[in-house]
Scaffold this active site. Structure first.
Site, short mmCIF file in Angstrom:
data_model
loop_
_atom_site.label_atom_id
_atom_site.label_comp_id
_atom_site.label_asym_id
_atom_site.label_seq_id
_atom_site.Cartn_x
_atom_site.Cartn_y
_atom_site.Cartn_z
N LEU A 192 51.62 80.40 -13.62
CA LEU A 192 52.88 79.67 -13.42
C LEU A 192 53.25 79.78 -11.95
O LEU A 192 53.59 80.85 -11.45
CB LEU A 192 53.96 80.27 -14.32
CG LEU A 192 53.60 80.32 -15.81
CD1 LEU A 192 54.67 81.07 -16.61
CD2 LEU A 192 53.39 78.92 -16.38
N ASN A 240 52.82 84.78 -15.13
CA ASN A 240 53.49 84.49 -13.87
C ASN A 240 52.58 84.90 -12.71
O ASN A 240 52.00 85.99 -12.74
CB ASN A 240 54.81 85.26 -13.76
CG ASN A 240 55.78 84.87 -14.85
OD1 ASN A 240 55.78 83.74 -15.31
ND2 ASN A 240 56.62 85.81 -15.27
N ILE A 241 52.50 84.09 -11.68
CA ILE A 241 51.59 84.41 -10.58
C ILE A 241 52.06 85.62 -9.79
O ILE A 241 51.26 86.26 -9.11
CB ILE A 241 51.38 83.18 -9.66
CG1 ILE A 241 50.09 83.36 -8.85
CG2 ILE A 241 52.60 82.95 -8.76
CD1 ILE A 241 49.54 82.11 -8.25
N LYS A 279 59.32 90.81 -7.65
CA LYS A 279 60.47 89.93 -7.55
C LYS A 279 61.29 90.19 -6.28
O LYS A 279 62.00 89.31 -5.81
CB LYS A 279 61.38 90.10 -8.77
CG LYS A 279 60.71 89.88 -10.12
CD LYS A 279 60.28 88.45 -10.30
CE LYS A 279 59.71 88.22 -11.70
NZ LYS A 279 59.14 86.85 -11.84
#
Length: 511
Positions: free
Chosen positions: A116, A254-255, A399
């Site tokens: 993603l 998720n990448i 993140k």
């Protein structure tokens, strides 16, 4: 369609078509869902028709918006929630205990890795796709992903392709970068997720009056969450293409999750079910800690395994949802899904994913909402869905710069694109790191560390204010460094801080 209830003006320009729809005051007075839906549909239909934009995007948004208007109350009844049956969430050790077949290559040749890749790096002060941020030894998220898959293909003489789901925000920059991987042993495909209009929170009408992605118009559009993967993958034609090549499963993640590598044990379990049942969907979950209390969890609901997100929880039960003792696991968003099942469900229009209403405030102060869906929410639609409780090491998202500090440190070693915890670390868990606002942007973060500290024996680190750390600093136990407003703290090169609180003003002068 009650056209007498609205006045409209359509202005044509030689370079840009602009469509402006002004809805009659009676429409806003009525607030009827039917009228609102008709107004939005009409606005978008005219705009998309004039600008010849994807009809499929329009149909997707129309269906999502229509369902949004019909929803009354929470999407789940709390009293109906049940714990998942014991056999519906398997421990990873049991899966790995089956061992691997002699034909690992046969399993891998049925697999496609999907990352993603729709997010930007703005939360870390970077422009462009987040996947292009350097995270380890000048390797980006995308570099590491390509290295991992290339290593698999070389080791087992296989042809596992990489598919990137881009958004309109990331597609152009990502495609430029892909040229660097031309000679790598990885076939890379891309497709774009949909582009939907943000709607005004009060009127529920589209914010943008044209489809331009420059200036203020750009704020009027958004990619509708990773749950859009099913529709966009199918609509792109790539799904059918991969099935025709003999591919059977995708591994989606998720990448920015550096722990989401291809696991051969899970793949073997998926391809060769021990009970003979055809499993169409596996969700990797892991044990919840107090840092994960908002993460979605698996429940049994009306006879189906289902993902429960905090946004679906009635306010009276939010604390209960956050309980580590009651809801012990959370979704890592590492998913293994049958391609044939996706095709079947799309063609039967049998995916009814819960809508996530995401409120936003635009730069000009306008309050809008964007309607999204989550990829994991589809678990209820697939046959014989399964959860696997995996080690925490498979959930390593980056993140923030606090996360970045962990993956850049000597806590991990890098091999063929994969990060593994150093055997010198006594505890399997990572330290808890909290860096203050002075470290939020990657460029400023990098200037505050002359080198990444030794963190092998670190349990907790909090850094706040104007703080810099010199070369070869060692951090152990609990370390708190706080520079108050107007103060500055420079930790000297070669320092060893163990269970220390440093505050006030500490400046190292050059001699």
């Amino acid at each position: 369609m009650e056209r007498e209830k609205r006045s409209q003006s359509v202005t044509f320009d030689s370079s840009v078509f602009t469509v402006k729809i002004f809805v009659h005051k009676q429409l806003n007075k009525s607030r009827s869902p039917v009228h609102i839906h008709t107004a939005v549909e009409y606005t978008l239909l005219v705009t998309l028709y004039v600008l010849q934009v994807s009809r499929k995007d329009f149909e997707g948004f129309k269906n999502l918006f229509h369902r949004f208007l019909q929803v009354k109350g929470p999407s789940i009844e709390w009293i109906k929630i049940q714990r998942p049956p014991e056999d519906s969430i398997q421990p990873y050790d049991k899966i790995a205990g089956r061992g691997l077949p002699n034909s690992v290559a046969d399993c891998l040749n049925k697999l496609v890795v999907v990352k993603l890749n729709g997010g930007l790096g703005t939360s870390m002060g970077c422009k462009g796709p987040k996947s292009l941020i350097s995270v380890r030894n000048e390797n980006t998220f995308l570099d590491l992903t390509v290295q991992q898959i290339e290593h698999l293909n070389k080791t087992y003489n296989t042809n596992v392709p990489l598919v990137l789901m881009n958004s309109f925000n990331t597609d152009e920059d990502t495609k430029k970068i892909l040229q660097k991987y031309t000679h790598h042993r990885v076939k890379i495909h891309t497709f774009n997720q949909s582009r939907y209009p943000r709607v005004d929170k009060e009127s529920l009408l589209p914010v943008s009056t044209d489809l331009s992605m420059s200036g203020q118009s750009a704020e009027g559009w958004y990619p509708p969450g990773h749950g859009d993967i099913y529709a966009s993958f199918y609509n792109s034609g790539l799904l059918d293409q991969l099935i025709a090549q003999g591919k059977e499963y995708i591994f989606v993640s998720n990448i920015d999750n550096l722990g989401a590598t291809v696991d051969l044990h899970i793949l073997h379990h998926l391809v060769n079910q021990p009970n003979g049942k055809r499993c169409e969907f596996i969700m990797e979950v892991t044990d919840k800690t107090r840092a994960d209390v908002k993460g979605g969890t698996l429940i049994q609901y009306e006879g189906k395994l289902r993902l429960l997100e905090i946004a679906q929880v009635p306010k009276a039960h939010v604390d209960e949802f956050k309980s580590v003792s009651k809801f012990k696991i959370f979704n890592t968003n590492n998913l293994w899904i049958s391609l044939a099942a996706i095709k079947r469900l799309r063609e039967q229009q049998a995916m009814d994913l819960e809508i996530i209403v995401n409120p936003k405030t635009l730069d000009g102060g306008q309050n809008v909402v964007q309607l999204e869906t989550a990829v994991g929410a589809a678990i209820k639609c697939f046959d014989n869905a399964l959860g696997i409780n995996v080690p925490r090491s498979r959930f390593l998202p980056v993140k923030t710069t606090s996360d970045l500090l962990l993956v850049m440190s000597n806590l991990y070693s890098l091999d063929a694109g994969s990060l593994t915890m150093s055997p010198k670390r006594e505890f399997p868990s990572t330290p808890h790191v909290k860096l203050g606002s002075s470290f939020t942007k990657v460029q400023e973060y990098l200037t505050r560390f002359e080198s990444i500290p030794d963190m092998l024996e670190l349990d907790h680190l909090t850094v706040s204010g104007d703080v810099t750390l010199g070369k070869n600093v060692s951090l152990k136990g609990t370390v708190i460094i706080i520079a108050n407003h107007g103060d500055r703290i420079d930790i000297p090169a070669g320092s060893m801080l163990e269970n220390k609180i440093v505050s006030g003003n500490l400046r190292i002068m050059d001699h």
